[in-house]
Scaffold this motif. Structure first.
Motif, PDB file in Angstrom:
ATOM      1  N   ALA A  10       3.890 -11.333  -7.786  1.00  0.00           N
ATOM      2  CA  ALA A  10       2.965 -10.425  -8.689  1.00  0.00           C
ATOM      3  C   ALA A  10       3.089  -9.093  -8.443  1.00  0.00           C
ATOM      4  CB  ALA A  10       1.525 -11.169  -8.128  1.00  0.00           C
ATOM      5  N   ARG A  11       3.121  -8.517  -7.133  1.00  0.00           N
ATOM      6  CA  ARG A  11       3.135  -7.392  -6.833  1.00  0.00           C
ATOM      7  C   ARG A  11       4.588  -6.738  -7.503  1.00  0.00           C
ATOM      8  NH1 ARG A  11       1.219  -6.132  -0.914  1.00  0.00           N
ATOM      9  NH2 ARG A  11      -0.777  -6.527  -1.713  1.00  0.00           N
ATOM     10  N   VAL A  12       5.480  -7.430  -7.683  1.00  0.00           N
ATOM     11  CA  VAL A  12       6.955  -6.865  -8.157  1.00  0.00           C
ATOM     12  C   VAL A  12       6.562  -6.794  -9.399  1.00  0.00           C
ATOM     13  CG1 VAL A  12       9.298  -7.475  -8.647  1.00  0.00           C
ATOM     14  CG2 VAL A  12       8.290  -7.663  -6.139  1.00  0.00           C
ATOM     15  N   HIS A  52       0.672  -1.207   0.105  1.00  0.00           N
ATOM     16  CA  HIS A  52       0.145   0.099  -0.153  1.00  0.00           C
ATOM     17  C   HIS A  52       0.980   1.426   0.017  1.00  0.00           C
ATOM     18  CE1 HIS A  52      -2.640   3.179   1.405  1.00  0.00           C
ATOM     19  NE2 HIS A  52      -1.965   3.192   2.415  1.00  0.00           N
ATOM     20  N   TRP A  53       1.913   1.379   0.849  1.00  0.00           N
ATOM     21  CA  TRP A  53       2.527   2.533   1.163  1.00  0.00           C
ATOM     22  C   TRP A  53       3.957   2.730   0.255  1.00  0.00           C
ATOM     23  CZ3 TRP A  53       1.458   7.321   1.722  1.00  0.00           C
ATOM     24  CH2 TRP A  53       2.423   8.250   2.084  1.00  0.00           C
ATOM     25  N   GLY A  54       4.567   1.278   0.103  1.00  0.00           N
ATOM     26  CA  GLY A  54       5.864   1.319  -0.636  1.00  0.00           C
ATOM     27  C   GLY A  54       5.803   1.754  -2.031  1.00  0.00           C
ATOM     28  N   VAL A 112      13.632   3.940   7.305  1.00  0.00           N
ATOM     29  CA  VAL A 112      12.745   3.032   7.575  1.00  0.00           C
ATOM     30  C   VAL A 112      11.327   3.644   7.977  1.00  0.00           C
ATOM     31  CG1 VAL A 112      12.121   1.179   9.285  1.00  0.00           C
ATOM     32  CG2 VAL A 112      14.642   1.834   8.863  1.00  0.00           C
ATOM     33  N   GLU A 113      10.172   3.192   7.423  1.00  0.00           N
ATOM     34  CA  GLU A 113       8.916   3.451   7.601  1.00  0.00           C
ATOM     35  C   GLU A 113       8.695   3.753   8.951  1.00  0.00           C
ATOM     36  OE1 GLU A 113       6.712   5.478   7.063  1.00  0.00           O
ATOM     37  OE2 GLU A 113       7.174   6.146   4.734  1.00  0.00           O
ATOM     38  N   LYS A 114       7.922   4.561   9.641  1.00  0.00           N
ATOM     39  CA  LYS A 114       7.355   4.751  11.004  1.00  0.00           C
ATOM     40  C   LYS A 114       6.465   3.398  11.035  1.00  0.00           C
ATOM     41  CE  LYS A 114       3.512   5.005  11.120  1.00  0.00           C
ATOM     42  NZ  LYS A 114       2.137   4.431  10.548  1.00  0.00           N
ATOM     43  N   PRO A 115       6.158   2.679  12.258  1.00  0.00           N
ATOM     44  CA  PRO A 115       7.237   3.038  13.517  1.00  0.00           C
ATOM     45  C   PRO A 115       8.583   2.485  12.989  1.00  0.00           C
ATOM     46  CG  PRO A 115       5.658   0.974  13.746  1.00  0.00           C
ATOM     47  CD  PRO A 115       5.241   1.766  12.528  1.00  0.00           C
ATOM     48  N   PRO A 175       6.173  -4.668   6.532  1.00  0.00           N
ATOM     49  CA  PRO A 175       5.196  -4.462   7.809  1.00  0.00           C
ATOM     50  C   PRO A 175       6.088  -4.207   9.122  1.00  0.00           C
ATOM     51  CG  PRO A 175       4.600  -6.489   6.655  1.00  0.00           C
ATOM     52  CD  PRO A 175       6.000  -5.871   5.755  1.00  0.00           C
ATOM     53  N   SER A 176       5.667  -3.350   9.958  1.00  0.00           N
ATOM     54  CA  SER A 176       6.555  -2.803  11.061  1.00  0.00           C
ATOM     55  C   SER A 176       7.080  -3.958  11.788  1.00  0.00           C
ATOM     56  CB  SER A 176       5.603  -2.081  11.850  1.00  0.00           C
ATOM     57  OG  SER A 176       4.708  -1.237  11.162  1.00  0.00           O
ATOM     58  N   ARG A 177       6.655  -5.018  12.014  1.00  0.00           N
ATOM     59  CA  ARG A 177       7.475  -5.984  12.912  1.00  0.00           C
ATOM     60  C   ARG A 177       8.802  -6.488  12.220  1.00  0.00           C
ATOM     61  NH1 ARG A 177       5.338  -6.444  17.658  1.00  0.00           N
ATOM     62  NH2 ARG A 177       3.104  -5.993  17.950  1.00  0.00           N
ATOM     63  N   CYS A 185      11.758  -4.345  -4.296  1.00  0.00           N
ATOM     64  CA  CYS A 185      11.531  -5.764  -3.851  1.00  0.00           C
ATOM     65  C   CYS A 185      10.338  -6.072  -3.138  1.00  0.00           C
ATOM     66  CB  CYS A 185      13.011  -6.089  -3.048  1.00  0.00           C
ATOM     67  SG  CYS A 185      12.919  -7.618  -2.049  1.00  0.00           S
ATOM     68  N   ASP A 186       9.925  -7.151  -3.152  1.00  0.00           N
ATOM     69  CA  ASP A 186       8.602  -7.426  -2.295  1.00  0.00           C
ATOM     70  C   ASP A 186       8.514  -8.999  -2.425  1.00  0.00           C
ATOM     71  OD1 ASP A 186       6.028  -5.962  -1.390  1.00  0.00           O
ATOM     72  OD2 ASP A 186       5.975  -8.072  -1.437  1.00  0.00           O
ATOM     73  N   VAL A 187       7.919  -9.834  -1.273  1.00  0.00           N
ATOM     74  CA  VAL A 187       8.219 -11.350  -1.412  1.00  0.00           C
ATOM     75  C   VAL A 187       6.949 -11.739  -2.215  1.00  0.00           C
ATOM     76  CG1 VAL A 187       9.303 -11.565   0.777  1.00  0.00           C
ATOM     77  CG2 VAL A 187       7.004 -11.233   0.958  1.00  0.00           C
TER      78      VAL A 187
HETATM   79  P1  NAD Z   1       1.413  -3.487   3.295  1.00  0.00           P
HETATM   80  O1  NAD Z   1       1.106  -4.873   3.942  1.00  0.00           O
HETATM   81  O2  NAD Z   1       0.357  -3.075   2.229  1.00  0.00           O
HETATM   82  O3  NAD Z   1       2.957  -3.691   2.353  1.00  0.00           O
HETATM   83  C1  NAD Z   1       3.981  -4.374   2.923  1.00  0.00           C
HETATM   84  C2  NAD Z   1       4.625  -4.949   1.604  1.00  0.00           C
HETATM   85  O4  NAD Z   1       5.764  -5.568   2.371  1.00  0.00           O
HETATM   86  C3  NAD Z   1       3.632  -6.269   1.369  1.00  0.00           C
HETATM   87  O5  NAD Z   1       3.797  -6.176  -0.340  1.00  0.00           O
HETATM   88  C4  NAD Z   1       4.661  -7.484   1.843  1.00  0.00           C
HETATM   89  O6  NAD Z   1       4.526  -8.619   0.730  1.00  0.00           O
HETATM   90  C5  NAD Z   1       6.030  -7.112   1.687  1.00  0.00           C
HETATM   91  N1  NAD Z   1       6.953  -7.614   2.531  1.00  0.00           N
HETATM   92  C6  NAD Z   1       6.729  -8.373   3.746  1.00  0.00           C
HETATM   93  N2  NAD Z   1       7.860  -8.908   4.101  1.00  0.00           N
HETATM   94  C7  NAD Z   1       8.918  -8.681   3.337  1.00  0.00           C
HETATM   95  C8  NAD Z   1      10.175  -9.133   3.032  1.00  0.00           C
HETATM   96  N3  NAD Z   1      11.082  -9.718   3.981  1.00  0.00           N
HETATM   97  N4  NAD Z   1      10.901  -8.579   1.915  1.00  0.00           N
HETATM   98  C9  NAD Z   1      10.268  -7.802   0.906  1.00  0.00           C
HETATM   99  N5  NAD Z   1       9.055  -7.496   1.239  1.00  0.00           N
HETATM  100  C10 NAD Z   1       8.311  -7.744   2.162  1.00  0.00           C
HETATM  101  O7  NAD Z   1       1.731  -2.474   4.403  1.00  0.00           O
HETATM  102  P2  NAD Z   1       1.667  -0.801   4.088  1.00  0.00           P
HETATM  103  O8  NAD Z   1       0.473  -0.321   4.749  1.00  0.00           O
HETATM  104  O9  NAD Z   1       2.462  -0.336   3.068  1.00  0.00           O
HETATM  105  O10 NAD Z   1       2.795  -0.556   5.401  1.00  0.00           O
HETATM  106  C11 NAD Z   1       4.115  -0.895   5.412  1.00  0.00           C
HETATM  107  C12 NAD Z   1       4.760  -0.045   6.515  1.00  0.00           C
HETATM  108  O11 NAD Z   1       4.594   1.423   6.150  1.00  0.00           O
HETATM  109  C13 NAD Z   1       4.427  -0.144   7.733  1.00  0.00           C
HETATM  110  O12 NAD Z   1       5.577   0.025   8.673  1.00  0.00           O
HETATM  111  C14 NAD Z   1       3.536   1.041   8.045  1.00  0.00           C
HETATM  112  O13 NAD Z   1       3.384   1.568   9.453  1.00  0.00           O
HETATM  113  C15 NAD Z   1       4.144   2.250   6.942  1.00  0.00           C
HETATM  114  N6  NAD Z   1       3.484   3.204   6.673  1.00  0.00           N
HETATM  115  C16 NAD Z   1       3.690   4.310   6.851  1.00  0.00           C
HETATM  116  C17 NAD Z   1       2.827   5.303   6.375  1.00  0.00           C
HETATM  117  C18 NAD Z   1       3.114   6.972   6.797  1.00  0.00           C
HETATM  118  O14 NAD Z   1       2.284   7.810   6.471  1.00  0.00           O
HETATM  119  N7  NAD Z   1       4.427   7.335   7.022  1.00  0.00           N
HETATM  120  C19 NAD Z   1       1.562   5.281   5.504  1.00  0.00           C
HETATM  121  C20 NAD Z   1       1.281   3.780   5.418  1.00  0.00           C
HETATM  122  C21 NAD Z   1       2.218   2.877   6.015  1.00  0.00           C
END
Ligand code: NAD
Length: 333
Positions: free
Chosen positions: A40-42, A11-13, A94-97, A74-76, A35-37
């Motif tokens: 299809a997204r890549v 969503h954000w990346g 690094v995205e927040k958090p 994902p944050s974790r 890069c994404d696991v």
């Molecule tokens: P998301 O689940 O939509 O996207 C995460 C992506 O990471 C997924 O496509 C997943 O397949 C991929 N992924 C997971 N493990 C991976 C790995 N080891 N290697 C490569 N790819 C991997 O989540 P999101 O909403 O995009 O959120 C992602 C991060 O961005 C979170 O930490 C969230 O807090 C942060 N975020 C920040 C803002 C902001 O305003 N700054 C807004 C949204 C999200």
């Protein structure tokens, strides 16, 4: 000139990837990879943007043309991915958090220092043009004495599964309030949370952030119908108040209104109306990524460095503790 990769293009990346591609066209970046696991997204995004992609970030770590990486997984997962990237010699945003654990966040700051890496955290609203304009006017005394800060971040949608509203949304306000008050931490934070659908994660929070004479109040929820999205910030001043609509980076609203006191007692309201100040449009994420690239080149610390990220994690943890115990939690922890 810089080779960049975005790890995690959900969503954000995908916004990071799009903005880097735009910065490529401005000549600030040489190459962008994603890069994404999720393969299809890549495929889909690399086709749309015309850039290279991989489903294994080890390839990014081994690629000497990549100097800097946005981590938007994902944050974790942030700790593991950021640690490996920095140890492989990459600067990281690094995205927040930064993490969802204070010890891990502190460890990342240490790893950055030991490896002489840039560690930046995506507290994007600090780079919002209307916030910058508000701070400028506040610092020039136009608002008078700050009396309160009030924020709403409300929407109606499916709650996230990976974190509650404190880490997902409230962290923005906890960081922003400290930025506006120009302090590392508030004196304390109190949180009241609720959840309807989740077993263990808050879906709504009201935060009261105590800066002594000034209080900050934030209301965050995924479960409020009636607004498509409401994201705002109001700073109440003794002379004038100012409101940022985060969805409108090109304007700041000023309220020329105040309480008139007589012998220290509120006696009347003076209201000279409101006006909208126009600001040149800039996308906050693009401003954030420009700052990252500039720090990668200059080796300066970013405005939102790892230490800022650690503080935001600590304030989020304090909020979760407050919600659990029903008490204000003093900071720093
Ligand atoms: P998301 O689940 O939509 O996207 C995460 C992506 O990471 C997924 O496509 C997943 O397949 C991929 N992924 C997971 N493990 C991976 C790995 N080891 N290697 C490569 N790819 C991997 O989540 P999101 O909403 O995009 O959120 C992602 C991060 O961005 C979170 O930490 C969230 O807090 C942060 N975020 C920040 C803002 C902001 O305003 N700054 C807004 C949204 C999200």
């Amino acid at each position: 000139m810089t080779g960049i990769a975005v790890i995690g293009v959900g969503h954000w990346g995908k916004n990071h990837a799009r903005v880097y591609k735009e910065l490529c066209q401005e000549g600030l970046v040489d190459t962008v990879q994603i890069c994404d696991v999720d393969q299809a997204r890549v495929l889909e995004l690399s086709n749309t943007l015309g850039i290279q992609g991989t489903s294994n970030y080890q390839q990014i770590l081994n690629d000497s043309e990549i100097q800097a990486v946005s981590i938007v997984t994902p944050s974790r997962t942030h700790y593991k991915v950021a640690k490996e990237c920095m140890e492989a010699g990459k600067d990281v945003l690094v995205e927040k958090p930064l993490t969802m654990d204070i010890a891990e966040a502190e460890a990342l700051v240490k790893i950055a220092d030991e490896n002489n890496r840039v560690l930046m955290v995506g507290h994007v609203f600090r780079y919002h043009p209307a916030v910058q304009e508000l701070r400028r006017r506040r610092n020039e005394g136009e608002l008078g004495k700050v009396q309160a800060i009030i924020s709403n971040r409300l929407t109606f949608g499916l709650p996230r599964k990976d974190m509650g509203v404190i880490y997902a949304l409230g962290i923005h306000e906890l960081d922003m309030f400290c930025y506006l008050m120009e302090v590392d931490y508030p004196e304390s934070v109190t949180a009241v949370t609720s959840r309807v659908y989740s077993q263990d994660m808050e879906e709504t929070v009201v935060l009261a952030v105590d800066f002594g004479n000034v209080k900050g109040y934030a209301f965050e929820s995924w479960l409020v119908p009636g607004h498509e999205k409401k994201r705002d910030l109001l700073v109440v001043g003794s002379k004038m108040s100012a409101r940022v609509d985060y969805l409108k980076p090109q304007e700041l609203c000023l309220y020329d209104t105040r309480v008139i006191t007589e012998n220290g007692v509120p006696a009347s309201i003076e209201d000279k109306g409101e006006r909208v100040v126009s600001i040149p449009y800039a996308e906050p994420l693009k401003e954030e990524l420009r700052q990252f690239l500039s720090c990668v080149n200059s080796r300066q610390k970013p405005l939102t460095d790892g230490v800022v990220g650690v503080r935001a994690v600590a304030m989020s943890e304090a909020s979760l503790t407050s919600a659990r115990t029903g008490k204000a939690v003093k900071l720093p922890l």
